[in-house]
Design a protein around this motif. Sequence first.
Motif, PDB file in Angstrom:
ATOM      1  N   GLY A  86     -11.711   6.171 -16.781  1.00  0.00           N
ATOM      2  CA  GLY A  86     -11.297   4.853 -16.327  1.00  0.00           C
ATOM      3  C   GLY A  86     -11.087   4.818 -14.651  1.00  0.00           C
ATOM      4  O   GLY A  86     -10.165   4.421 -14.352  1.00  0.00           O
ATOM      5  N   THR A 141     -10.964   1.218 -13.128  1.00  0.00           N
ATOM      6  CA  THR A 141      -9.744   0.479 -13.594  1.00  0.00           C
ATOM      7  C   THR A 141      -8.629   1.055 -12.594  1.00  0.00           C
ATOM      8  O   THR A 141      -7.926   0.302 -11.754  1.00  0.00           O
ATOM      9  CB  THR A 141      -9.131   0.870 -15.021  1.00  0.00           C
ATOM     10  OG1 THR A 141     -10.268   0.494 -15.786  1.00  0.00           O
ATOM     11  CG2 THR A 141      -7.906   0.321 -15.306  1.00  0.00           C
ATOM     12  N   THR A 190      -6.872  -1.382  -9.572  1.00  0.00           N
ATOM     13  CA  THR A 190      -5.417  -1.603  -9.306  1.00  0.00           C
ATOM     14  C   THR A 190      -4.933  -1.065  -7.876  1.00  0.00           C
ATOM     15  O   THR A 190      -3.934  -1.702  -7.278  1.00  0.00           O
ATOM     16  CB  THR A 190      -4.415  -0.928 -10.513  1.00  0.00           C
ATOM     17  OG1 THR A 190      -4.878   0.616 -10.459  1.00  0.00           O
ATOM     18  CG2 THR A 190      -4.945  -1.382 -11.701  1.00  0.00           C
TER      19      THR A 190
END
Length: 130
Positions: free
Chosen positions: A74, A77, A81
């Motif tokens: 990930g 992701t 962020t």
Amino acid sequence: MKDYTYMVSRQLKWMFYILAIFVSGWGFTDYQTIFAGLILGTGISTFNLWLLQVKINRIGQGVVEQDEKKRTLGMLTRFATAALAAVVALQYPEIFNMIAVMIGLMTPYLVIIIDYFFTQTELTTRKRGE
């Protein structure tokens, strides 16, 4: 697997301690923008560290169960962020210091390195029988 879960909880515990120190610094000093940036960056990076450790655990369980499904860690992701933290810091420069946000985003790597050195010194002293 027991050592891995102990390592995960130890690293997250240290991240929460660091966050508590930053919150105290924000509340008791005149450097609110710097500590707010450190809180934002460290909070996002704590979430990223937790997310990475959860995904590593899932991949490890998939290997044990011989799961043939391709899995990733990930990275997109975690990058998203971190980009979100940077955008928030750029949008509100009077609240968040951008350099402090970047330092906060690098905090878990420092925690991981220090944890590694403590673990290695513990293992080497345990092997010698002291």
